[in-house]
Write a protein that holds these residues in place. Structure first.
Motif, PDB file in Angstrom:
ATOM      1  N   MET A  12       0.843  -1.189   0.000  1.00 26.53           N
ATOM      2  CA  MET A  12       0.000   0.000   0.000  1.00 26.53           C
ATOM      3  C   MET A  12       0.882   1.243   0.000  1.00 26.53           C
ATOM      4  N   PRO A  13       0.452   2.254  -0.725  1.00 29.17           N
ATOM      5  CA  PRO A  13       1.249   3.482  -0.779  1.00 29.17           C
ATOM      6  C   PRO A  13       1.175   4.272   0.532  1.00 29.17           C
ATOM      7  N   ASP A  14       2.258   4.979   0.831  1.00 29.23           N
ATOM      8  CA  ASP A  14       2.268   5.876   1.988  1.00 29.23           C
ATOM      9  C   ASP A  14       1.459   7.117   1.657  1.00 29.23           C
ATOM     10  N   VAL A  15       0.688   7.581   2.622  1.00 24.25           N
ATOM     11  CA  VAL A  15      -0.077   8.820   2.450  1.00 24.25           C
ATOM     12  C   VAL A  15       0.050   9.667   3.708  1.00 24.25           C
ATOM     13  N   ILE A  16      -0.156  10.956   3.512  1.00 25.82           N
ATOM     14  CA  ILE A  16      -0.263  11.868   4.644  1.00 25.82           C
ATOM     15  C   ILE A  16      -1.690  12.395   4.656  1.00 25.82           C
ATOM     16  N   SER A  17      -2.089  13.009   5.740  1.00 23.52           N
ATOM     17  CA  SER A  17      -3.447  13.529   5.843  1.00 23.52           C
ATOM     18  C   SER A  17      -3.591  14.819   5.036  1.00 23.52           C
ATOM     19  N   VAL A  18      -4.824  15.197   4.774  1.00 17.88           N
ATOM     20  CA  VAL A  18      -5.112  16.466   4.104  1.00 17.88           C
ATOM     21  C   VAL A  18      -4.515  17.612   4.919  1.00 17.88           C
ATOM     22  N   GLU A  19      -4.677  17.531   6.231  1.00 16.02           N
ATOM     23  CA  GLU A  19      -4.171  18.586   7.108  1.00 16.02           C
ATOM     24  C   GLU A  19      -2.649  18.694   7.028  1.00 16.02           C
ATOM     25  N   GLU A  20      -1.977  17.559   6.964  1.00 13.49           N
ATOM     26  CA  GLU A  20      -0.521  17.581   6.848  1.00 13.49           C
ATOM     27  C   GLU A  20      -0.079  18.169   5.506  1.00 13.49           C
ATOM     28  N   ALA A  21      -0.774  17.808   4.432  1.00  6.23           N
ATOM     29  CA  ALA A  21      -0.435  18.353   3.107  1.00  6.23           C
ATOM     30  C   ALA A  21      -0.620  19.868   3.095  1.00  6.23           C
ATOM     31  N   LYS A  22      -1.733  20.326   3.635  1.00  5.38           N
ATOM     32  CA  LYS A  22      -1.984  21.773   3.704  1.00  5.38           C
ATOM     33  C   LYS A  22      -0.946  22.470   4.577  1.00  5.38           C
ATOM     34  N   ALA A  23      -0.594  21.841   5.679  1.00  5.64           N
ATOM     35  CA  ALA A  23       0.405  22.437   6.582  1.00  5.64           C
ATOM     36  C   ALA A  23       1.757  22.565   5.888  1.00  5.64           C
ATOM     37  N   MET A  24       2.128  21.580   5.075  1.00  5.10           N
ATOM     38  CA  MET A  24       3.389  21.659   4.326  1.00  5.10           C
ATOM     39  C   MET A  24       3.378  22.865   3.390  1.00  5.10           C
ATOM     40  N   ILE A  25       2.262  23.091   2.742  1.00  7.09           N
ATOM     41  CA  ILE A  25       2.142  24.215   1.801  1.00  7.09           C
ATOM     42  C   ILE A  25       2.225  25.538   2.554  1.00  7.09           C
ATOM     43  N   VAL A  26       1.474  25.641   3.648  1.00  5.71           N
ATOM     44  CA  VAL A  26       1.461  26.876   4.432  1.00  5.71           C
ATOM     45  C   VAL A  26       2.839  27.177   5.024  1.00  5.71           C
ATOM     46  N   ALA A  27       3.528  26.138   5.488  1.00  6.16           N
ATOM     47  CA  ALA A  27       4.828  26.332   6.141  1.00  6.16           C
ATOM     48  C   ALA A  27       5.938  26.714   5.158  1.00  6.16           C
ATOM     49  N   THR A  28       5.722  26.491   3.890  1.00  9.04           N
ATOM     50  CA  THR A  28       6.743  26.782   2.886  1.00  9.04           C
ATOM     51  C   THR A  28       6.663  28.251   2.499  1.00  9.04           C
ATOM     52  N   GLU A  29       7.713  28.991   2.815  1.00  7.30           N
ATOM     53  CA  GLU A  29       7.707  30.434   2.570  1.00  7.30           C
ATOM     54  C   GLU A  29       8.134  30.810   1.159  1.00  7.30           C
TER      55      GLU A  29
END
Length: 175
Positions: free
Chosen positions: A1-18
């Motif tokens: 099975m593929p590794d996945v992250i949560s929607v919240e984690e994906a959004k947090a990665m985007i927000v945290a990237t300056e």
């Protein structure tokens, strides 16, 4: 099975990237379900802001496909384009050379580290997460197959094993 992250984690990665270019890269990998090489080969003209689609040309297996472009990504892409003025490729390194595979990996690694995601997150993890989150939201597997550019529905069916979260929405028979 593929590794996945949560929607919240994906959004947090985007927000945290300056860095705006890096934010756009992570956003497109996740919200478009692109492979790293598909992202790196995007040309400016491949962004269809009228139809809100990304045209991926010569993807895996030399195939063309369309995938999703959302308003937030488009807004950031316009800011990025205005600031950086790429010439041919959407994401260019210094002197107009293509952005490297290793640079994209480092961008994803850094964003995952910033938001303290414990599991290993790769550009392909973002693609798997895109497909899994669409499936969990009720998107038909055939649509996911087309967005990912899979020839066979069998390839896309790996995502049907992943969304344990969606079990919550199924009414238990004996309750």
């Amino acid at each position: 099975m593929p590794d996945v992250i949560s929607v919240e984690e994906a959004k947090a990665m985007i927000v945290a990237t300056e860095n705006l270019k890096h934010k756009c890269i992570i956003s497109i990998l996740y919200s478009g379900g692109l492979r790293r090489n598909e992202l790196l080969n995007l040309k400016i003209k491949d962004i269809d802001s009228k139809r809100m689609l990304i045209h991926v040309k010569n993807g895996k297996g030399e195939k063309d496909k369309f995938t999703l472009l959302n308003n937030a990504v488009l807004t950031n892409l316009i800011k990025y384009y205005t600031k950086e003025k790429p010439v041919k490729l959407l994401f260019e390194g210094s002197k107009g050379v293509p952005y490297s595979v290793s640079s994209v990996k480092k961008i994803v690694d850094k964003a995952a580290s910033l938001v303290e995601i414990k599991k290993k997150v790769t550009p392909h993890t973002l693609r798997h997460s895109f497909a899994t989150h669409l499936l969990e939201a009720g998107t038909d597997l055939r649509h996911i197959q087309v967005l990912l550019g899979h020839n066979s529905s069998k390839t896309s069916e790996i995502y049907t094993d992943v969304p344990k979260k969606s079990f919550k929405n199924i009414r238990k028979l004996l309750d």
